[in-house]
Scaffold this active site. Sequence first.
Site, PDB file in Angstrom:
ATOM      1  N   GLN A  67       0.828  -1.201   0.000  1.00  0.00           N
ATOM      2  CA  GLN A  67       0.000   0.000   0.000  1.00  0.00           C
ATOM      3  C   GLN A  67       0.867   1.258   0.000  1.00  0.00           C
ATOM      4  O   GLN A  67       1.818   1.375   0.772  1.00  0.00           O
ATOM      5  CB  GLN A  67      -0.934  -0.001   1.206  1.00  0.00           C
TER       6      GLN A  67
ATOM      7  N   ASP B 282      -8.778  -6.418  -3.663  1.00  0.00           N
ATOM      8  CA  ASP B 282      -7.906  -5.242  -3.740  1.00  0.00           C
ATOM      9  C   ASP B 282      -7.109  -5.321  -5.034  1.00  0.00           C
ATOM     10  O   ASP B 282      -5.884  -5.492  -5.033  1.00  0.00           O
ATOM     11  CB  ASP B 282      -6.970  -5.194  -2.525  1.00  0.00           C
TER      12      ASP B 282
ATOM     13  N   CYS C 101      -8.297   1.823  -6.085  1.00  0.00           N
ATOM     14  CA  CYS C 101      -7.551   3.076  -6.187  1.00  0.00           C
ATOM     15  C   CYS C 101      -7.938   3.854  -7.437  1.00  0.00           C
ATOM     16  O   CYS C 101      -7.347   4.901  -7.707  1.00  0.00           O
ATOM     17  CB  CYS C 101      -6.047   2.818  -6.161  1.00  0.00           C
TER      18      CYS C 101
END
Length: 457
Positions: free
Chosen positions: A287, A384, A411
């Site tokens: 991350q 993710d 994102c």
Amino acid sequence: MSASPPVRVGDDLRVEIVDLAFGGRGVARSSGFVVFVKGALPGERARVRVRRVHPGFAEAECLAILQPSPDRVAPPCRHFGECGGCDLQHLSHRAQAEAKRLQIEALLKRVADLGSPAVRAAVPVGDPTQYRFRMDFDWGTGADGRPVLGLHRAGRAAAILPIQVCHLMPDAANRIRELFGRGVAEKGLTAWDARRRKGLMRRLSIQMARVTGETLITLETGRGDPPALGDLARAVARAFPRVVGIVRREFDRNDRLVADSILHGRDHLFEEVGGDRFKVPAGAFFQPNATAWSALREVVAEELEPSENDTILELYCGVGFFTLPLARRCRRIVALDSSREAAAAARDNAARSGIANARLVCGDAGEGLPGLLKEERFDAVLLDPPRTGLPRPVARALSRADARRLVYVACDPGTLARDLKVLTREGPWRLRSVSPLDLFPLTHHVECVARLDREGT
């Protein structure tokens, strides 16, 4: 026959900025025609000049701000406007977060066909500067023919802007970048030329752990074995004792990775998050906001709601960033990642933390997901994926999964909206909420944590 656009290239206009588009450009209208204005903010009046006209919109440069927004601030970076990153430096942090929330809401309505999506207030998380865990700097060739190291220019992605200071990384990263840039030029090493498909130096990546203090450097290069490259790596390691490894990744003329080698130390660093110690290999994802790791893990856990009787499926698990804390709160977790080195590191990280209820699988999500869904029933799913979002087969398979809860960490709001359309239209999923986290201050990027519930549960 459609009418001609009411504006022409070269027109000098006075406009009111009514919105902020995803990507950081102001939105104005001239005779109802949309005009995107770089550098202008909502609520401002501006004098602009039209540079390009397309069938449905025009692009303009901002010549003068006639009435500034109260949310306009002085950009902290000397490269603002020239560099292609950090395009919202001129907007206050509070206004950045709110603009991102509105953009997410608009994308969910337009792309995902969700009438009234429940988008929560965007939360600024972590520090506004020096927050990046990893930064990538690229080499190019300057006007004098010498190699330059920096970031891509705004509006000219193929051109490299030499950077004096990047505010997204700690000072040590800037000094490492400066030493590499100067050393490559002094030693006569060449920059990669993507058009001519020749040259040596491609990219410098710097990863900096905040808790352990370890720094890992990756050099992406072309083929060849110049002694000067090893000399430069040793010089950097001597100058920066916290550099635990310098890795070289060689690519051929067709951009295929053909060799990995270690120029100094090891090919991974260690970092700690919430008491968990992570091994992070050079090529593995971690991350990006090092100042908001704990906050992000807390939000994901709150939305997933794991219980001691749950079996959880996690796709794109990386080195186990979410896997480890979730494993402690559920009966069993099955986590999958396509990267061999990330999956191996995840196994090491789980073993180091004493976690025995995690099954860590290396494999492609599109190929492995149908089998995993047939093998056992999952109570919750965590996703993710990379910025490109879910491959269509993965989204369609998940739309038919019989789990009760699904949490999607994204994102890119655009690919999130695209994937939510598949999940909610082709399966029994209902979007409950989207929690925007402003993990990328100064830029138009934003992290989203979306929670979906299976209808009827």
